[in-house]
Scaffold this active site. Structure first.
Site, mmCIF file in Angstrom:
data_model
loop_
_atom_site.group_PDB
_atom_site.id
_atom_site.type_symbol
_atom_site.label_atom_id
_atom_site.label_comp_id
_atom_site.label_asym_id
_atom_site.label_seq_id
_atom_site.Cartn_x
_atom_site.Cartn_y
_atom_site.Cartn_z
ATOM 1 N N ASP A 144 -7.277 -37.376 29.878
ATOM 2 C CA ASP A 144 -8.364 -36.609 29.289
ATOM 3 C C ASP A 144 -9.695 -37.131 29.814
ATOM 4 O O ASP A 144 -9.935 -38.343 29.825
ATOM 5 C CB ASP A 144 -8.328 -36.721 27.766
ATOM 6 C CG ASP A 144 -9.153 -35.638 27.087
ATOM 7 O OD1 ASP A 144 -9.401 -34.604 27.734
ATOM 8 O OD2 ASP A 144 -9.536 -35.822 25.924
ATOM 9 N N HIS A 148 -21.966 -32.982 25.507
ATOM 10 C CA HIS A 148 -21.110 -33.723 24.580
ATOM 11 C C HIS A 148 -21.331 -35.231 24.713
ATOM 12 O O HIS A 148 -21.487 -35.941 23.702
ATOM 13 C CB HIS A 148 -19.638 -33.386 24.839
ATOM 14 C CG HIS A 148 -18.683 -34.169 23.997
ATOM 15 N ND1 HIS A 148 -18.577 -34.008 22.638
ATOM 16 C CD2 HIS A 148 -17.786 -35.142 24.329
ATOM 17 C CE1 HIS A 148 -17.658 -34.827 22.160
ATOM 18 N NE2 HIS A 148 -17.163 -35.530 23.168
ATOM 19 N N GLU A 177 -11.380 -31.376 19.292
ATOM 20 C CA GLU A 177 -12.146 -31.279 20.525
ATOM 21 C C GLU A 177 -11.640 -30.061 21.286
ATOM 22 O O GLU A 177 -10.450 -29.990 21.640
ATOM 23 C CB GLU A 177 -12.017 -32.546 21.376
ATOM 24 C CG GLU A 177 -12.711 -33.739 20.737
ATOM 25 C CD GLU A 177 -12.795 -34.945 21.655
ATOM 26 O OE1 GLU A 177 -13.655 -35.810 21.381
ATOM 27 O OE2 GLU A 177 -12.018 -35.025 22.629
ATOM 28 N N GLU A 207 -11.150 -27.994 24.415
ATOM 29 C CA GLU A 207 -11.095 -28.378 25.822
ATOM 30 C C GLU A 207 -10.317 -27.354 26.645
ATOM 31 O O GLU A 207 -9.631 -26.489 26.106
ATOM 32 C CB GLU A 207 -10.432 -29.756 25.976
ATOM 33 C CG GLU A 207 -11.063 -30.835 25.102
ATOM 34 C CD GLU A 207 -10.539 -32.229 25.412
ATOM 35 O OE1 GLU A 207 -9.863 -32.401 26.454
ATOM 36 O OE2 GLU A 207 -10.803 -33.143 24.615
ATOM 37 N N ASP A 239 -7.802 -31.527 21.527
ATOM 38 C CA ASP A 239 -7.556 -32.970 21.530
ATOM 39 C C ASP A 239 -7.976 -33.524 20.163
ATOM 40 O O ASP A 239 -9.087 -34.000 19.979
ATOM 41 C CB ASP A 239 -8.355 -33.626 22.662
ATOM 42 C CG ASP A 239 -8.082 -35.117 22.771
ATOM 43 O OD1 ASP A 239 -6.942 -35.526 22.514
ATOM 44 O OD2 ASP A 239 -9.011 -35.868 23.110
ATOM 45 N N ARG A 284 -11.910 -39.887 14.158
ATOM 46 C CA ARG A 284 -13.134 -40.583 14.576
ATOM 47 C C ARG A 284 -13.262 -41.966 13.957
ATOM 48 O O ARG A 284 -13.823 -42.879 14.592
ATOM 49 C CB ARG A 284 -14.358 -39.740 14.206
ATOM 50 C CG ARG A 284 -14.407 -38.372 14.855
ATOM 51 C CD ARG A 284 -14.479 -38.454 16.363
ATOM 52 N NE ARG A 284 -14.629 -37.126 16.965
ATOM 53 C CZ ARG A 284 -14.599 -36.893 18.259
ATOM 54 N NH1 ARG A 284 -14.402 -37.893 19.103
ATOM 55 N NH2 ARG A 284 -14.738 -35.677 18.738
ATOM 56 N N GLN A 305 -10.874 -44.238 15.780
ATOM 57 C CA GLN A 305 -11.382 -44.379 17.148
ATOM 58 C C GLN A 305 -12.557 -45.358 17.211
ATOM 59 O O GLN A 305 -12.637 -46.192 18.117
ATOM 60 C CB GLN A 305 -11.810 -43.009 17.673
ATOM 61 C CG GLN A 305 -12.304 -43.009 19.108
ATOM 62 C CD GLN A 305 -12.752 -41.623 19.554
ATOM 63 O OE1 GLN A 305 -12.617 -40.650 18.819
ATOM 64 N NE2 GLN A 305 -13.273 -41.532 20.753
ATOM 65 N N LYS A 329 -6.516 -40.972 19.153
ATOM 66 C CA LYS A 329 -6.275 -39.783 19.975
ATOM 67 C C LYS A 329 -4.788 -39.480 20.157
ATOM 68 O O LYS A 329 -4.405 -38.327 20.367
ATOM 69 C CB LYS A 329 -6.889 -39.989 21.364
ATOM 70 C CG LYS A 329 -8.398 -40.155 21.379
ATOM 71 C CD LYS A 329 -9.092 -38.806 21.304
ATOM 72 C CE LYS A 329 -10.559 -38.931 21.622
ATOM 73 N NZ LYS A 329 -11.243 -37.642 21.641
ATOM 74 N N THR A 340 -1.960 -33.796 20.574
ATOM 75 C CA THR A 340 -2.795 -32.971 21.437
ATOM 76 C C THR A 340 -2.104 -31.616 21.528
ATOM 77 O O THR A 340 -0.947 -31.541 21.930
ATOM 78 C CB THR A 340 -2.942 -33.576 22.843
ATOM 79 O OG1 THR A 340 -3.526 -34.874 22.747
ATOM 80 C CG2 THR A 340 -3.807 -32.701 23.728
ATOM 81 N N GLU A 373 -20.038 -33.404 16.433
ATOM 82 C CA GLU A 373 -21.346 -32.917 16.865
ATOM 83 C C GLU A 373 -21.881 -31.846 15.923
ATOM 84 O O GLU A 373 -23.065 -31.853 15.559
ATOM 85 C CB GLU A 373 -21.241 -32.327 18.268
ATOM 86 C CG GLU A 373 -20.859 -33.298 19.360
ATOM 87 C CD GLU A 373 -20.503 -32.556 20.629
ATOM 88 O OE1 GLU A 373 -21.410 -32.323 21.449
ATOM 89 O OE2 GLU A 373 -19.313 -32.194 20.786
#
Length: 390
Positions: free
Chosen positions: A106, A113, A179, A181, A213, A217, A220, A233, A237, A338
């Site tokens: 990834d 971002h 996420e 993607e 993904d 948080r 992480q 993560k 996925t 975000e």
């Protein structure tokens, strides 16, 4: 024999023809191509053994000339008559993971971002780290937890950073995120010690899928120093069930944004491999964002060139993803980290303020792109619902 008529505004018309793996009540997984609201069983329509497999890998490994030859045959088939026993209604088809995932990488290719995350996580520092505009930053993920759209996602547990006590806590993630993607599927691999140049991108990459993904948080942020993403993560996925061939995206090819400073020579050339793909993120049915892939700083051809520049081999079924697709405005952000600005600016979903994902929430990422006939083609959707931690 059947003539399949598709409405002119269908995102799955004759200029698209994405591949997937499906099963029906009376037969196991095999390869099909989507046309409108039908799936064409290629094991019957073309009568070739490689399409009777429960994954695309055998076909992907045959290479670019073969991909083009089959696409040409399909173009003739779908504008004529299709054998009756090869036509399956989309509602009668159960979709499976379309290919066996060999490796998963990834990237982190969106400047918007990366800048947003830098401001959130390092508010007293420059948002972009010194290496970001010199190489496509990435991490090696876990192929065994790549799942097809519709598969439930169990809230992950792990260590959570100290919240007043002497050490970390353990428990379910409280800041579960998505996420949005775009992923790229390798058909023809490369030998150890060799490199793939940007000009060779289309000789190795077969097509495109959508990717969610999922990201914890809080896990992480605690585990990420100094080696980066791991348990935050690796739990899941999700990818879309339809692989859209690069050949269907010719009309979507554009230049990447200006890259300053100029990349090193191994990242140059190869033509225009920016892609004008428009994503949509729906949270419990409410569209909360429309991330534009055209804003991505690094192209997928550059990502693959960087992935292999040290001699790392690629294999049939490798998947590499773009990283979160975000544009410069809030309505274009591709993650809830975000969108809610780290939880400090809630988003209204279903009439109430929301920040991160709750159990029972469903996220659907979809996308379209310009097609070869002047109409937009669809990349399908990647759907996932959050289940309670175990």
């Amino acid at each position: 024999m059947t003539v399949l008529e598709v409405p002119g505004d269908s995102p799955f018309g004759t200029s698209n023809l994405p591949y997937g793996v499906f099963s029906t009540a009376d037969a196991g997984p095999r390869v099909g191509v989507r046309l409108g609201e039908w799936v064409i069983d290629l094991s019957r329509a073309l009568g070739e053994e490689c399409f009777a497999h429960p994954s695309l890998n055998a076909f992907l490994a045959q290479g670019r000339a073969r991909w083009a030859e089959v696409r040409g045959r399909l173009a003739e088939l779908v504008t004529g008559e299709v054998p009756d026993d090869a036509v399956v209604g989309l509602g009668a088809a159960r979709m499976h993971l379309p290919f066996e995932v060999a490796d998963y990488v990834d990237f982190y290719a969106s400047q918007s971002h990366a800048t947003n995350l830098g401001r959130l996580l390092r508010p007293d520092s420059v948002p972009l780290l010194p290496n970001w505009k010199h190489l496509p930053v990435g991490y090696h993920g876990r192929s065994g937890t790549v799942v097809v759209s519709g598969t439930g996602v169990v809230r992950p547990c792990g260590q959570l950073g100290p919240t007043g006590g002497p050490g970390p806590d353990f428990g379910p993630s409280r800041r579960l995120d998505i996420e949005a993607e775009v992923g790229f599927v390798v058909g023809v691999g490369s030998e150890p010690g060799s490199r793939i140049t940007p000009a060779e991108f289309a000789d190795h990459v077969f097509g495109v899928v959508l990717v969610n993904d999922w990201s914890a948080r809080d896990l992480q942020s605690w585990e990420g120093a100094p080696l980066g993403p791991f348990l935050g993560k690796s739990f899941a996925t999700s990818i879309s069930p339809w692989v859209v061939p690069l050949a269907a995206l010719e009309a979507a090819r554009i230049d990447t944004p200006a890259q300053v400073p100029e990349p090193l020579p191994y990242l140059r050339g190869g033509g225009r491999w920016g892609l004008d793909i428009e994503l949509s993120v729906a949270w419990n049915g409410d569209v909360v964002s429309r991330p534009p892939f055209r804003e991505m700083y690094w192209s997928p051809a550059q990502m693959l060139a960087h992935l292999t520049v040290n001699g790392a081999r690629t294999r049939t079924g490798d998947l590499f993803a773009s990283g979160t697709v975000s544009g410069p405005t809030r309505d274009q952000y591709g993650s809830f980290m975000e969108l809610s600005w780290g939880g400090s600016e809630p988003v209204t979903v279903g009439g109430r303020p929301r920040t991160f994902l709750e159990d029972g929430d469903e996220v659907v990422i979809s996308a379209t792109a310009p097609g070869g006939d002047g109409r937009r083609i669809g990349l399908g959707e990647v759907r996932g619902r959050v289940a309670a931690a175990r």
